[in-house]
Design an enzyme around this catalytic site. Structure first.
Site, mmCIF file in Angstrom:
data_model
loop_
_atom_site.group_PDB
_atom_site.id
_atom_site.type_symbol
_atom_site.label_atom_id
_atom_site.label_comp_id
_atom_site.label_asym_id
_atom_site.label_seq_id
_atom_site.Cartn_x
_atom_site.Cartn_y
_atom_site.Cartn_z
ATOM 1 N N ASP A 106 0.757 -1.369 0.166
ATOM 2 C CA ASP A 106 -0.028 -0.097 -0.033
ATOM 3 C C ASP A 106 0.698 1.415 0.004
ATOM 4 O OD1 ASP A 106 0.800 -0.718 2.623
ATOM 5 O OD2 ASP A 106 -0.822 0.378 3.524
ATOM 6 N N GLU A 145 -0.728 -1.986 5.458
ATOM 7 C CA GLU A 145 0.425 -1.924 6.434
ATOM 8 C C GLU A 145 0.302 -0.432 7.008
ATOM 9 O OE1 GLU A 145 3.769 -0.954 8.696
ATOM 10 O OE2 GLU A 145 3.569 -0.082 6.807
#
Length: 393
Positions: A77, A135
């Site tokens: 991400d 994350e």
């Protein structure tokens, strides 16, 4: 790894990383990224499952020889940051940027996947490639991946973080806690607003908040063992509408970082006590939202020892360092709570190229040669573990 020509694979790694850098996606919105990863894994002939833990991907390679299972993890991400770099691979998505190196983590692990797809005949066991979403936001995508079965049957796990504070060519890790837990809080104080010239008929939320900010600092200085590192930071205070108005409400937000669960629990307990007593003393009401985030990331001694042995053999002792603990947090911590493992920092900083900006900065970039080092260490660790466990068996 033998005499594998990693340098021939490097241009593909750069291409993959720059594609992802141009097209970043926020946590749990990584739909294009997920498809990009899955398509490449399948093109390598790897058994692939998409949509794991929302937008994660898992690839599996089973060697032709029996053995144990190694998991390797990358996060995928991006962050809500506007890219301010001037380069041909700058983000094309307004307000979204890979400012923490996850694009490089993904490209490096894709290279490792291609390597093992070409070495099934000599692979003694199974390699599981975990491409994890989310994350950057608590409670973290690692928990979702674990709940979806990412670690079922896994014997050991390794992960890397491309790290701009380290110069390219350097790798570092340490046994025990190397990254802190992260807990965030929001305090909403409600008093009784009124005229600034008539304070005695009000309950001043600003005064209460100011006293609370000072008293919360006493937790680390007076309640925490001074030999145990801890941080309690107030990040924002928001209150008031005019200079002659006593504000009715005050919101305070911040974060807490620790390296062990005992200290974490001490701070959590005292935080609640101090906040409620200060507010009660001033006649104010309070609501506390205290979110327990990622736990401390604690490397296992055996796998950290393996890292130092393998990294020294592959890169040379001058390129391997012992890292001090650091206060940023990482949800890789959840994986090593479940199975033995090691998390490694791989240098991507390069002053000569002007690559000096820290993580989460609008001009963050990396020396892409670090991706090659990340791929090499993950591959070498996996091979070493599987070979050693096969001999022991």
């Amino acid at each position: 790894m033998g005499n594998y020509n990693w340098e021939a694979l490097f241009p593909d790694m750069v291409e993959w990383r720059r594609h992802l850098h141009r097209h970043p996606e926020l946590s749990y919105q990584e739909h294009h990224t997920m498809k990009f990863i899955a398509d490449l894994l399948m093109s390598f002939g790897i058994e692939t499952t998409s949509g794991v833990g929302d937008t994660g991907v898992i690839g599996v390679i089973k060697g032709d020889l029996p053995g144990k299972t190694v998991a390797l993890r990358a996060d995928i991400d991006a962050l809500p940051i506007q890219d301010e770099k001037e380069c041909e691979y700058a983000s094309q998505v307004d307000g979204v940027m890979h400012a923490c190196g996850h694009d490089g983590h993904t490209a490096g692990l894709l290279a490792v996947a291609r390597y093992f797809s070409e070495h099934r005949a000599t692979l003694k066991g199974e390699i599981r490639f975990i491409f994890q979403p989310g994350e950057e936001v608590c409670p973290g995508g690692a928990l979702k991946m674990i709940a979806a079965g990412a670690l079922e049957g896994v014997d050991v796990i390794y992960g890397v973080h491309l790290w701009s504070p380290l110069p390219v060519g350097i790798l570092a890790s340490a046994a025990g806690p190397i990254m802190a837990s992260v807990d965030d809080f929001v305090i909403d104080i409600t008093g009784k607003g009124g005229h600034g010239g008539i304070p005695h008929v009000t309950v001043d939320s600003v005064l209460t908040g100011a006293q609370l900010v000072v008293q919360l600092q006493s937790i680390v200085s007076r309640n925490v063992n001074p030999l145990q590192p801890a941080v309690l930071t107030i990040g924002t205070i928001n209150s008031g509408t005019a200079k002659n108005v006593i504000a009715e409400t005050c919101r305070i937000t911040g974060t807490v970082r620790t390296f062990d669960e005992e200290t974490r629990a001490v701070i959590r307990k005292r935080f609640d006590e101090v906040t409620r007593h200060v507010c009660a003393m001033n006649g104010a009401e309070v609501e506390i939202d205290y979110m327990m985030g990622y736990p401390p990331l604690v490397n296992h001694a055996s796998e950290t020892e393996r890292f130092f042995e393998v990294a020294t053999e592959v890169f040379g002792a001058d390129h391997v360092e012992l890292t001090p603990p650091m206060m940023p947090a990482e949800d890789f911590a959840y994986y090593v709570q479940e199975v033995p493992g090691c998390f490694i920092f791989v240098g991507v900083g390069n002053e000569d190229k002007g690559i000096t900006y820290p993580h989460h900065h609008p001009r963050f970039d990396m020396d892409e040669a670090g991706m090659l080092n990340a791929a090499k260490i993950l591959t070498a660790l996996a091979e070493n573990y599987l070979q050693q466990s096969a001999v022991e068996t």
